[in-house]
Write a protein that holds these residues in place. Structure first.
Motif, PDB file in Angstrom:
ATOM      1  N   LEU A  69       0.710  -1.075  -0.067  1.00  0.00           N
ATOM      2  CA  LEU A  69       0.029   0.036   0.043  1.00  0.00           C
ATOM      3  C   LEU A  69       0.751   1.451  -0.034  1.00  0.00           C
ATOM      4  CD1 LEU A  69      -0.436   1.387   3.215  1.00  0.00           C
ATOM      5  CD2 LEU A  69      -1.409  -0.684   3.490  1.00  0.00           C
ATOM      6  N   ARG A  70       0.365   2.389  -0.338  1.00  0.00           N
ATOM      7  CA  ARG A  70       1.028   3.419  -0.375  1.00  0.00           C
ATOM      8  C   ARG A  70       0.602   4.580   0.672  1.00  0.00           C
ATOM      9  NH1 ARG A  70       4.891   4.377  -4.110  1.00  0.00           N
ATOM     10  NH2 ARG A  70       4.223   6.728  -4.159  1.00  0.00           N
ATOM     11  N   GLN A  71       1.519   5.012   1.456  1.00  0.00           N
ATOM     12  CA  GLN A  71       1.478   6.066   2.288  1.00  0.00           C
ATOM     13  C   GLN A  71       2.205   7.476   1.915  1.00  0.00           C
ATOM     14  OE1 GLN A  71      -0.410   5.938   5.540  1.00  0.00           O
ATOM     15  NE2 GLN A  71      -1.038   4.798   4.210  1.00  0.00           N
ATOM     16  N   GLY A  72       1.887   8.354   1.386  1.00  0.00           N
ATOM     17  CA  GLY A  72       2.384   9.389   0.952  1.00  0.00           C
ATOM     18  C   GLY A  72       3.239   8.916  -0.317  1.00  0.00           C
ATOM     19  N   PHE A  73       4.376   9.234  -0.470  1.00  0.00           N
ATOM     20  CA  PHE A  73       5.280   8.634  -1.525  1.00  0.00           C
ATOM     21  C   PHE A  73       6.275   7.468  -1.240  1.00  0.00           C
ATOM     22  CE2 PHE A  73       4.943  13.484  -2.200  1.00  0.00           C
ATOM     23  CZ  PHE A  73       4.324  13.193  -3.342  1.00  0.00           C
ATOM     24  N   THR A  74       5.724   6.690  -0.058  1.00  0.00           N
ATOM     25  CA  THR A  74       6.432   5.596   0.258  1.00  0.00           C
ATOM     26  C   THR A  74       5.441   4.419   0.225  1.00  0.00           C
ATOM     27  OG1 THR A  74       7.450   6.937   2.191  1.00  0.00           O
ATOM     28  CG2 THR A  74       7.313   4.500   2.280  1.00  0.00           C
ATOM     29  N   THR A  75       5.821   3.426  -0.295  1.00  0.00           N
ATOM     30  CA  THR A  75       5.318   2.024  -0.551  1.00  0.00           C
ATOM     31  C   THR A  75       5.559   1.034   0.608  1.00  0.00           C
ATOM     32  OG1 THR A  75       5.534   2.226  -2.721  1.00  0.00           O
ATOM     33  CG2 THR A  75       5.268   0.025  -1.755  1.00  0.00           C
ATOM     34  N   VAL A  76       4.668   0.680   1.169  1.00  0.00           N
ATOM     35  CA  VAL A  76       4.658   0.001   2.609  1.00  0.00           C
ATOM     36  C   VAL A  76       4.313  -1.649   2.239  1.00  0.00           C
ATOM     37  CG1 VAL A  76       3.914  -0.669   4.899  1.00  0.00           C
ATOM     38  CG2 VAL A  76       4.195   1.771   3.712  1.00  0.00           C
ATOM     39  N   ILE A  77       5.064  -2.370   2.609  1.00  0.00           N
ATOM     40  CA  ILE A  77       4.742  -4.030   2.153  1.00  0.00           C
ATOM     41  C   ILE A  77       4.420  -4.509   3.636  1.00  0.00           C
ATOM     42  CG2 ILE A  77       5.746  -6.255   1.347  1.00  0.00           C
ATOM     43  CD1 ILE A  77       5.513  -4.177  -0.650  1.00  0.00           C
ATOM     44  N   VAL A  78       3.214  -5.137   3.458  1.00  0.00           N
ATOM     45  CA  VAL A  78       2.533  -5.658   4.696  1.00  0.00           C
ATOM     46  C   VAL A  78       2.411  -7.177   4.846  1.00  0.00           C
ATOM     47  CG1 VAL A  78       0.466  -5.509   6.247  1.00  0.00           C
ATOM     48  CG2 VAL A  78       1.184  -3.607   5.070  1.00  0.00           C
ATOM     49  N   ILE A  79       2.837  -7.753   5.767  1.00  0.00           N
ATOM     50  CA  ILE A  79       2.939  -9.243   5.988  1.00  0.00           C
ATOM     51  C   ILE A  79       1.869  -9.506   6.664  1.00  0.00           C
ATOM     52  CG2 ILE A  79       4.043 -11.480   6.444  1.00  0.00           C
ATOM     53  CD1 ILE A  79       6.502  -9.838   5.590  1.00  0.00           C
ATOM     54  N   GLY A  80       0.801  -9.877   6.469  1.00  0.00           N
ATOM     55  CA  GLY A  80      -0.759 -10.109   7.259  1.00  0.00           C
ATOM     56  C   GLY A  80      -0.793 -11.477   8.074  1.00  0.00           C
ATOM     57  N   ARG A  81       0.005 -12.149   8.074  1.00  0.00           N
ATOM     58  CA  ARG A  81      -0.053 -13.504   8.445  1.00  0.00           C
ATOM     59  C   ARG A  81       1.310 -14.131   9.037  1.00  0.00           C
ATOM     60  NH1 ARG A  81      -4.867 -12.692   8.744  1.00  0.00           N
ATOM     61  NH2 ARG A  81      -6.594 -13.701   7.092  1.00  0.00           N
ATOM     62  N   VAL A  82       1.388 -14.776  10.077  1.00  0.00           N
ATOM     63  CA  VAL A  82       2.436 -15.237  10.616  1.00  0.00           C
ATOM     64  C   VAL A  82       2.920 -16.195   9.795  1.00  0.00           C
ATOM     65  CG1 VAL A  82       3.203 -16.366  12.822  1.00  0.00           C
ATOM     66  CG2 VAL A  82       1.684 -14.693  13.108  1.00  0.00           C
ATOM     67  N   GLN A  83       2.366 -17.239   9.281  1.00  0.00           N
ATOM     68  CA  GLN A  83       2.886 -18.159   8.426  1.00  0.00           C
ATOM     69  C   GLN A  83       3.615 -17.781   7.195  1.00  0.00           C
ATOM     70  OE1 GLN A  83       3.149 -21.349   9.369  1.00  0.00           O
ATOM     71  NE2 GLN A  83       4.385 -21.559   7.768  1.00  0.00           N
ATOM     72  N   ALA A  84       2.908 -16.672   6.459  1.00  0.00           N
ATOM     73  CA  ALA A  84       3.602 -15.861   5.532  1.00  0.00           C
ATOM     74  C   ALA A  84       5.101 -15.099   6.089  1.00  0.00           C
ATOM     75  CB  ALA A  84       2.838 -14.815   5.070  1.00  0.00           C
ATOM     76  N   ALA A  85       4.869 -14.573   7.104  1.00  0.00           N
ATOM     77  CA  ALA A  85       6.410 -14.088   7.574  1.00  0.00           C
ATOM     78  C   ALA A  85       7.215 -15.308   7.909  1.00  0.00           C
ATOM     79  CB  ALA A  85       5.886 -13.385   8.791  1.00  0.00           C
ATOM     80  N   ILE A  86       6.941 -16.334   8.541  1.00  0.00           N
ATOM     81  CA  ILE A  86       7.757 -17.322   8.883  1.00  0.00           C
ATOM     82  C   ILE A  86       8.341 -17.784   7.305  1.00  0.00           C
ATOM     83  CG2 ILE A  86       7.928 -19.980   9.488  1.00  0.00           C
ATOM     84  CD1 ILE A  86       6.049 -19.034  11.764  1.00  0.00           C
ATOM     85  N   ASP A  87       7.581 -18.058   6.351  1.00  0.00           N
ATOM     86  CA  ASP A  87       7.871 -18.594   5.201  1.00  0.00           C
ATOM     87  C   ASP A  87       8.962 -17.506   4.242  1.00  0.00           C
ATOM     88  OD1 ASP A  87       6.146 -20.936   5.484  1.00  0.00           O
ATOM     89  OD2 ASP A  87       4.503 -20.120   4.039  1.00  0.00           O
ATOM     90  N   ILE A  88       8.497 -16.364   4.610  1.00  0.00           N
ATOM     91  CA  ILE A  88       9.582 -15.465   3.922  1.00  0.00           C
ATOM     92  C   ILE A  88      10.815 -15.432   4.665  1.00  0.00           C
ATOM     93  CG2 ILE A  88       9.851 -13.017   3.638  1.00  0.00           C
ATOM     94  CD1 ILE A  88       6.846 -12.942   3.047  1.00  0.00           C
ATOM     95  N   MET A  89      10.884 -15.554   5.921  1.00  0.00           N
ATOM     96  CA  MET A  89      12.114 -15.598   6.494  1.00  0.00           C
ATOM     97  C   MET A  89      12.730 -16.939   6.289  1.00  0.00           C
ATOM     98  SD  MET A  89      11.409 -13.578  10.138  1.00  0.00           S
ATOM     99  CE  MET A  89       9.990 -13.993  10.764  1.00  0.00           C
ATOM    100  N   GLU A  90      12.270 -18.200   6.386  1.00  0.00           N
ATOM    101  CA  GLU A  90      13.110 -19.156   5.787  1.00  0.00           C
ATOM    102  C   GLU A  90      13.453 -19.433   4.623  1.00  0.00           C
ATOM    103  OE1 GLU A  90       9.957 -22.454   6.486  1.00  0.00           O
ATOM    104  OE2 GLU A  90      10.341 -22.421   8.724  1.00  0.00           O
TER     105      GLU A  90
END
Length: 96
Positions: A69-90
Motif C-alpha cells: 500500500l502507499r503512504q504518501g510517496f512511500t510504498t509499504v509491504i504488509v505481511i498479514g499472517r504469521v505463516q507468511a512471515a515465517i515462510d519469507i524468513m525461511e
C-alpha cells in the motif's frame, strides 16, 4: 484576476512536477504484491486512526497474506499472517 504569465508559470511548474514524479516512479518498477488502490494522488491510502488492525485484516482477506500500500510517496509491504512471515524468513533469511 491572475496575470497570464503567472498562469503559464504555474502550469509549467505543475507539468514539470508531474514529469519528475512519473520519472521517479518509472525507475522503481519493482514487482510489488497487489494491494488496495490509492485514495488520493498525494496521500496514498487512508488508515483509520482507531482500530487500524481491522482495515489491515480486511485487506489481508481481500489481497492475500502479503500486500502493498502507499503512504504518501512511500510504498509499504504488509505481511498479514504469521505463516507468511515465517515462510519469507525461511526462504529469504540470508538476504534479509
Amino acid at each position: 484576476m491572475f496575470d497570464p504569465l503567472t498562469i503559464a508559470v504555474l502550469a509549467l511548474a505543475a507539468t514539470l512536477f508531474a514529469l519528475i514524479r512519473s520519472s521517479i516512479a518509472s525507475k522503481s518498477k519493482l514487482p510489488l504484491p497487489p494491494g488496495p488502490p490509492r485514495d488520493s494522488l498525494f496521500f496514498g491510502n487512508s488508515l483509520p486512526s482507531a482500530f487500524a488492525y481491522r482495515k489491515f485484516e480486511e485487506w489481508t482477506q481481500k489481497y492475500g497474506p502479503v500486500f502493498s500500500l502507499r503512504q504518501g510517496f512511500t510504498t509499504v509491504i504488509v505481511i498479514g499472517r504469521v505463516q507468511a512471515a515465517i515462510d519469507i524468513m525461511e526462504k529469504e533469511g540470508a538476504a534479509l
